[in-house]
Design a protein around this motif. Structure first.
Motif, PDB file in Angstrom:
ATOM      1  N   GLY A 131      53.120  43.580  30.633  1.00 62.76           N
ATOM      2  CA  GLY A 131      52.034  42.691  30.980  1.00 62.76           C
ATOM      3  C   GLY A 131      51.828  41.553  30.007  1.00 62.76           C
ATOM      4  N   MET A 132      50.608  41.026  29.976  1.00 63.28           N
ATOM      5  CA  MET A 132      50.325  39.793  29.250  1.00 63.28           C
ATOM      6  C   MET A 132      48.984  39.801  28.526  1.00 63.28           C
ATOM      7  SD  MET A 132      49.768  37.438  32.703  1.00 63.28           S
ATOM      8  CE  MET A 132      51.464  37.660  33.219  1.00 63.28           C
ATOM      9  N   PHE A 133      48.542  41.000  28.117  1.00 63.25           N
ATOM     10  CA  PHE A 133      47.234  41.101  27.478  1.00 63.25           C
ATOM     11  C   PHE A 133      47.260  41.954  26.218  1.00 63.25           C
ATOM     12  CE2 PHE A 133      46.546  40.887  32.111  1.00 63.25           C
ATOM     13  CZ  PHE A 133      45.939  39.639  32.184  1.00 63.25           C
ATOM     14  N   PHE A 134      46.434  41.545  25.241  1.00 64.82           N
ATOM     15  CA  PHE A 134      46.102  42.395  24.102  1.00 64.82           C
ATOM     16  C   PHE A 134      44.663  42.870  24.271  1.00 64.82           C
ATOM     17  CE2 PHE A 134      49.824  41.230  21.693  1.00 64.82           C
ATOM     18  CZ  PHE A 134      49.953  42.256  20.769  1.00 64.82           C
ATOM     19  N   TRP A 135      44.458  44.138  23.959  1.00 61.76           N
ATOM     20  CA  TRP A 135      43.144  44.774  24.004  1.00 61.76           C
ATOM     21  C   TRP A 135      42.868  45.249  22.581  1.00 61.76           C
ATOM     22  CZ3 TRP A 135      39.079  45.230  27.112  1.00 61.76           C
ATOM     23  CH2 TRP A 135      38.248  46.341  27.085  1.00 61.76           C
ATOM     24  N   PHE A 136      41.912  44.621  21.924  1.00 59.14           N
ATOM     25  CA  PHE A 136      41.698  44.948  20.517  1.00 59.14           C
ATOM     26  C   PHE A 136      40.220  45.146  20.210  1.00 59.14           C
ATOM     27  CE2 PHE A 136      42.069  40.378  21.034  1.00 59.14           C
ATOM     28  CZ  PHE A 136      41.044  39.825  20.289  1.00 59.14           C
ATOM     29  N   LYS A 137      39.973  45.986  19.218  1.00 58.71           N
ATOM     30  CA  LYS A 137      38.617  46.360  18.840  1.00 58.71           C
ATOM     31  C   LYS A 137      38.200  45.573  17.598  1.00 58.71           C
ATOM     32  CE  LYS A 137      35.857  50.428  17.542  1.00 58.71           C
ATOM     33  NZ  LYS A 137      35.928  51.883  17.272  1.00 58.71           N
ATOM     34  N   LEU A 138      37.070  44.879  17.698  1.00 65.03           N
ATOM     35  CA  LEU A 138      36.524  44.168  16.555  1.00 65.03           C
ATOM     36  C   LEU A 138      35.852  45.169  15.614  1.00 65.03           C
ATOM     37  CD1 LEU A 138      34.826  41.098  18.315  1.00 65.03           C
ATOM     38  CD2 LEU A 138      37.207  41.386  17.624  1.00 65.03           C
ATOM     39  N   LEU A 139      36.198  45.110  14.356  1.00 61.28           N
ATOM     40  CA  LEU A 139      35.609  46.036  13.375  1.00 61.28           C
ATOM     41  C   LEU A 139      34.336  45.425  12.811  1.00 61.28           C
ATOM     42  CD1 LEU A 139      38.882  47.236  11.600  1.00 61.28           C
ATOM     43  CD2 LEU A 139      37.653  48.272  13.533  1.00 61.28           C
ATOM     44  N   VAL A 140      33.325  45.393  13.667  1.00 59.63           N
ATOM     45  CA  VAL A 140      32.052  44.764  13.293  1.00 59.63           C
ATOM     46  C   VAL A 140      30.881  45.738  13.397  1.00 59.63           C
ATOM     47  CG1 VAL A 140      32.783  42.433  13.891  1.00 59.63           C
ATOM     48  CG2 VAL A 140      31.779  43.887  15.661  1.00 59.63           C
TER      49      VAL A 140
ATOM     50  N   VAL B 248      38.311  55.924  38.610  1.00 62.92           N
ATOM     51  CA  VAL B 248      38.906  54.705  38.067  1.00 62.92           C
ATOM     52  C   VAL B 248      39.219  54.924  36.597  1.00 62.92           C
ATOM     53  CG1 VAL B 248      37.777  53.121  39.672  1.00 62.92           C
ATOM     54  CG2 VAL B 248      36.646  53.680  37.529  1.00 62.92           C
ATOM     55  N   GLU B 249      40.384  54.433  36.164  1.00 62.91           N
ATOM     56  CA  GLU B 249      40.665  54.488  34.744  1.00 62.91           C
ATOM     57  C   GLU B 249      39.708  53.534  34.030  1.00 62.91           C
ATOM     58  OE1 GLU B 249      44.762  53.555  34.624  1.00 62.91           O
ATOM     59  OE2 GLU B 249      44.504  51.458  35.173  1.00 62.91           O
ATOM     60  N   SER B 250      39.364  53.887  32.805  1.00 60.84           N
ATOM     61  CA  SER B 250      38.406  53.085  32.052  1.00 60.84           C
ATOM     62  C   SER B 250      38.996  52.736  30.693  1.00 60.84           C
ATOM     63  CB  SER B 250      37.092  53.857  31.874  1.00 60.84           C
ATOM     64  OG  SER B 250      36.153  53.106  31.149  1.00 60.84           O
ATOM     65  N   PRO B 251      39.073  51.433  30.363  1.00 54.90           N
ATOM     66  CA  PRO B 251      38.608  50.277  31.137  1.00 54.90           C
ATOM     67  C   PRO B 251      39.477  50.026  32.365  1.00 54.90           C
ATOM     68  CG  PRO B 251      39.781  49.548  29.185  1.00 54.90           C
ATOM     69  CD  PRO B 251      39.648  51.033  29.049  1.00 54.90           C
ATOM     70  N   VAL B 252      38.919  49.243  33.309  1.00 52.23           N
ATOM     71  CA  VAL B 252      39.584  49.013  34.586  1.00 52.23           C
ATOM     72  C   VAL B 252      39.692  47.514  34.836  1.00 52.23           C
ATOM     73  CG1 VAL B 252      37.435  49.088  35.930  1.00 52.23           C
ATOM     74  CG2 VAL B 252      39.591  49.696  37.040  1.00 52.23           C
ATOM     75  N   TYR B 253      40.684  47.113  35.608  1.00 52.70           N
ATOM     76  CA  TYR B 253      40.872  45.706  35.979  1.00 52.70           C
ATOM     77  C   TYR B 253      39.572  45.149  36.559  1.00 52.70           C
ATOM     78  CZ  TYR B 253      42.483  41.889  39.070  1.00 52.70           C
ATOM     79  OH  TYR B 253      42.634  40.706  39.740  1.00 52.70           O
ATOM     80  N   ALA B 254      39.053  44.094  35.920  1.00 59.12           N
ATOM     81  CA  ALA B 254      37.749  43.553  36.310  1.00 59.12           C
ATOM     82  C   ALA B 254      37.753  42.969  37.714  1.00 59.12           C
ATOM     83  CB  ALA B 254      37.310  42.493  35.303  1.00 59.12           C
ATOM     84  N   GLY B 255      38.934  42.540  38.213  1.00 57.66           N
ATOM     85  CA  GLY B 255      38.999  41.909  39.522  1.00 57.66           C
ATOM     86  C   GLY B 255      38.694  42.824  40.687  1.00 57.66           C
ATOM     87  N   VAL B 256      38.786  44.149  40.481  1.00 52.04           N
ATOM     88  CA  VAL B 256      38.489  45.066  41.588  1.00 52.04           C
ATOM     89  C   VAL B 256      37.055  45.593  41.532  1.00 52.04           C
ATOM     90  CG1 VAL B 256      40.887  45.797  41.905  1.00 52.04           C
ATOM     91  CG2 VAL B 256      39.420  47.059  40.316  1.00 52.04           C
ATOM     92  N   ILE B 257      36.389  45.430  40.400  1.00 51.62           N
ATOM     93  CA  ILE B 257      35.030  45.972  40.293  1.00 51.62           C
ATOM     94  C   ILE B 257      34.098  45.394  41.363  1.00 51.62           C
ATOM     95  CG2 ILE B 257      32.976  46.115  38.818  1.00 51.62           C
ATOM     96  CD1 ILE B 257      34.812  46.472  36.431  1.00 51.62           C
ATOM     97  N   PRO B 258      34.127  44.068  41.651  1.00 53.53           N
ATOM     98  CA  PRO B 258      33.237  43.555  42.704  1.00 53.53           C
ATOM     99  C   PRO B 258      33.467  44.186  44.070  1.00 53.53           C
ATOM    100  CG  PRO B 258      34.032  41.752  41.346  1.00 53.53           C
ATOM    101  CD  PRO B 258      34.816  42.971  40.940  1.00 53.53           C
TER     102      PRO B 258
ATOM    103  N   TYR C  71      51.435  50.368  34.675  1.00 52.74           N
ATOM    104  CA  TYR C  71      52.292  49.614  33.747  1.00 52.74           C
ATOM    105  C   TYR C  71      51.510  48.419  33.221  1.00 52.74           C
ATOM    106  CZ  TYR C  71      56.407  52.100  35.513  1.00 52.74           C
ATOM    107  OH  TYR C  71      57.320  53.062  35.865  1.00 52.74           O
ATOM    108  N   GLY C  72      51.447  48.275  31.881  1.00 52.07           N
ATOM    109  CA  GLY C  72      50.785  47.104  31.312  1.00 52.07           C
ATOM    110  C   GLY C  72      49.380  46.931  31.815  1.00 52.07           C
ATOM    111  N   CYS C  73      48.639  48.019  31.854  1.00 55.14           N
ATOM    112  CA  CYS C  73      47.296  48.021  32.446  1.00 55.14           C
ATOM    113  C   CYS C  73      46.475  46.808  32.004  1.00 55.14           C
ATOM    114  CB  CYS C  73      46.577  49.306  32.051  1.00 55.14           C
ATOM    115  SG  CYS C  73      44.879  49.403  32.639  1.00 55.14           S
ATOM    116  N   ASN C  74      45.888  46.163  32.961  1.00 49.86           N
ATOM    117  CA  ASN C  74      44.958  45.067  32.685  1.00 49.86           C
ATOM    118  C   ASN C  74      43.553  45.671  32.591  1.00 49.86           C
ATOM    119  OD1 ASN C  74      43.389  42.774  32.669  1.00 49.86           O
ATOM    120  ND2 ASN C  74      44.159  41.957  34.608  1.00 49.86           N
ATOM    121  N   PRO C  75      42.933  45.762  31.410  1.00 44.71           N
ATOM    122  CA  PRO C  75      43.152  44.888  30.255  1.00 44.71           C
ATOM    123  C   PRO C  75      43.917  45.489  29.076  1.00 44.71           C
ATOM    124  CG  PRO C  75      41.033  45.940  30.022  1.00 44.71           C
ATOM    125  CD  PRO C  75      41.631  46.474  31.310  1.00 44.71           C
ATOM    126  N   THR C  76      44.195  46.788  29.048  1.00 45.84           N
ATOM    127  CA  THR C  76      44.622  47.420  27.793  1.00 45.84           C
ATOM    128  C   THR C  76      46.084  47.180  27.442  1.00 45.84           C
ATOM    129  OG1 THR C  76      45.254  49.508  28.850  1.00 45.84           O
ATOM    130  CG2 THR C  76      42.951  49.274  28.167  1.00 45.84           C
TER     131      THR C  76
END
Length: 457
Positions: free
Chosen positions: A376-385, A161-171, A217-222
């Motif tokens: 797609g319709m998502f932004f995947w961003f890293k918090l600099l914390v 599986v690509e990582s990160p991966v669409y959460a809907g298929v993990i279950p 294409y437009g991988c969910n979530p990235t």
């Protein structure tokens, strides 16, 4: 705005074909089938449905209700014109078309919609009917993904599986206790180097993965889209290491990148010595209606047969009426109208993407890092914390602090198969008007500043 062609050029198609393609022998697929799939038997009733169309045959077979008892006599559909949103197109669903929609139908889908999909896949991906693959309609692409996964995997099998991966298929993967083997991704999509490393360093004596699951294409979530070079390398590795590619592609028609859209895996496998390793999952949810629940799977005959057997015992078929409604609209548009509509949809989401990114640049510069999505319709961003030595954790920041500040997003950990901590966050930009985007990002800024202040105390 750059206009991106939604079909392969004639020259590219010709290069892909390079003469007739050999399909993998049917017996090869036995190694990919789960034990449950191998034990499936055709429905004793539905398996005989095709004979009902034989001329002169009187059928006493199926317990179909008599259509004269159905109260619906016609359905009128009104839809925006795909070429002029100010105009409406009216389509009537009546007569034989309505009768088809009101009655039980073939397990794989009603013939009219099936034929439309064949035509679409030839125009979009260069795959012709009668070349060893076929179509099955599902209640959304998630439905046929679930059935395909159950047809292929036994408890404990390995899945790439690509990582990160669409959460809907993990279950569905964890329900089968699959060994989820993560393949890294970056701004160019799935990393073929990471995939090659995983496969070349596979433990001796352990069965190799049967398949790779990817959203190209437009991988969910990235939001990332795999480049042409990466796709070709993945296909080479699939042949070299003998695995299938589960190409989950709900955002194919939501591509708005500046570069010409790369061909799908389903198309690119025409470059290989043989075809039949790609199972392609398409969806009408993002471009026609989410609630209509229509998706379709295209793949090799041998695998489609056992997937349809699953449908025959689980739900008999995808509802005929929703299929008929979808076909009536698509047929009224024609393929040119469908192409115009999907181009307008992708342009719409590009505008939404740009609005969201402007707000992020204004309020999150120096507080987060991201790559702009190309589909797609998502932004995947890293918090600099985090610190210099340790990445931050978005879990409590997003799940608790952000909610208290009045903004809801998803912490990145839900998209990681092993659930490890991560500083990443997924935000959807499909619905909000610009003023709410602005306010949401302002609130996220305050949340991040609070987290950084707490960290420094």
């Amino acid at each position: 705005m750059v206009t991106v062609s939604s079909t392969l050029s004639a020259a590219l198609l010709q290069a892909h074909r390079r003469g007739p393609k050999k399909s993998l022998p049917a017996e090869v697929y036995s190694q990919f089938l789960s034990d449950a799939a191998k034990e499936r038997k055709p429905s004793p009733i539905r398996g005989l449905y095709p004979l009902e169309s034989r001329p002169g045959l009187i059928s006493l077979l199926a317990g179909k209700p008599n259509a004269t008892t159905f109260p619906l006599t016609s359905i009128q559909l009104k839809a925006r014109s795909p070429t002029d949103p100010e105009q409406e197109i009216t389509t009537d669903l009546s007569g034989n078309a309505l009768a088809e929609g009101l009655q039980y139908g073939p397990t794989a889908g009603i013939p009219s919609l099936i034929e439309w999909v064949y035509g679409l896949q030839e125009k979009e991906h260069g795959r012709k009917k009668g070349e060893g693959w076929r179509v099955s309609i599902g209640s959304g692409s998630q439905d046929v993904i679930y059935k395909a996964v159950n047809a292929i995997f036994n408890l404990g099998d390995s899945l790439l599986v690509e990582s990160p991966v669409y959460a809907g298929v993990i279950p569905m993967f964890t329900a089968l206790r699959l060994d989820l083997v993560e393949v890294q991704t970056d701004s160019q999509g799935i990393s073929s180097d990471s995939l090659r490393s995983v496969l070349e360093n596979w433990p001796a004596g352990k069965p190799k993965p049967k398949a790779l699951y990817t959203v190209p294409y437009g991988c969910n979530p990235t939001g990332m889209t795999a480049t042409l070079e990466r796709r070709r390398e993945v296909l080479r590795l699939a042949r070299e290491h003998n695995f299938l590619i589960l190409e989950d592609d709900p955002y194919y028609y939501l591509y708005y990148g500046d570069a010409v859209r790369a061909p799908s895996y389903f198309s690119l496998e025409l470059e290989q010595p043989e075809v039949g390793r790609v199972l392609r999952f398409d969806s009408l949810s993002k471009i026609l209606s989410a609630g209509i629940r229509i998706g379709f799977l295209c793949g090799p005959d041998a695998l489609m047969t056992v997937i349809d057997m699953h449908t025959a015992v689980a739900s008999l078929q995808t509802p005929s009426l929703t299929q008929s409604i979808a076909f009536a609209l698509l047929d009224a548009w024609g393929y040119a109208g469908f192409r115009a509509h999907t181009a307008a949809v992708s342009a719409f989401y590009r505008t939404k993407r740009d609005v969201f990114e402007r707000a992020m640049r204004t309020h999150l510069a120096g507080l987060a890092e991201w790559d702009a999505p190309e589909a797609g319709m998502f932004f995947w961003f890293k918090l600099l914390v985090g610190s210099d030595t340790e990445e931050g954790d978005s879990e409590s920041i997003i799940r608790t602090n952000a909610v208290e500040r009045g903004v809801l997003a998803l912490p990145g950990t839900v998209f990681l198969p092993n659930g490890r901590k991560t500083a990443y966050v997924r935000a959807a930009f499909s619905l909000l008007p610009p003023e709410e985007v602005e306010e949401a990002i302002k609130r996220l800024r305050d949340v991040i500043l609070d987290a950084k202040k707490a960290q420094s105390v």
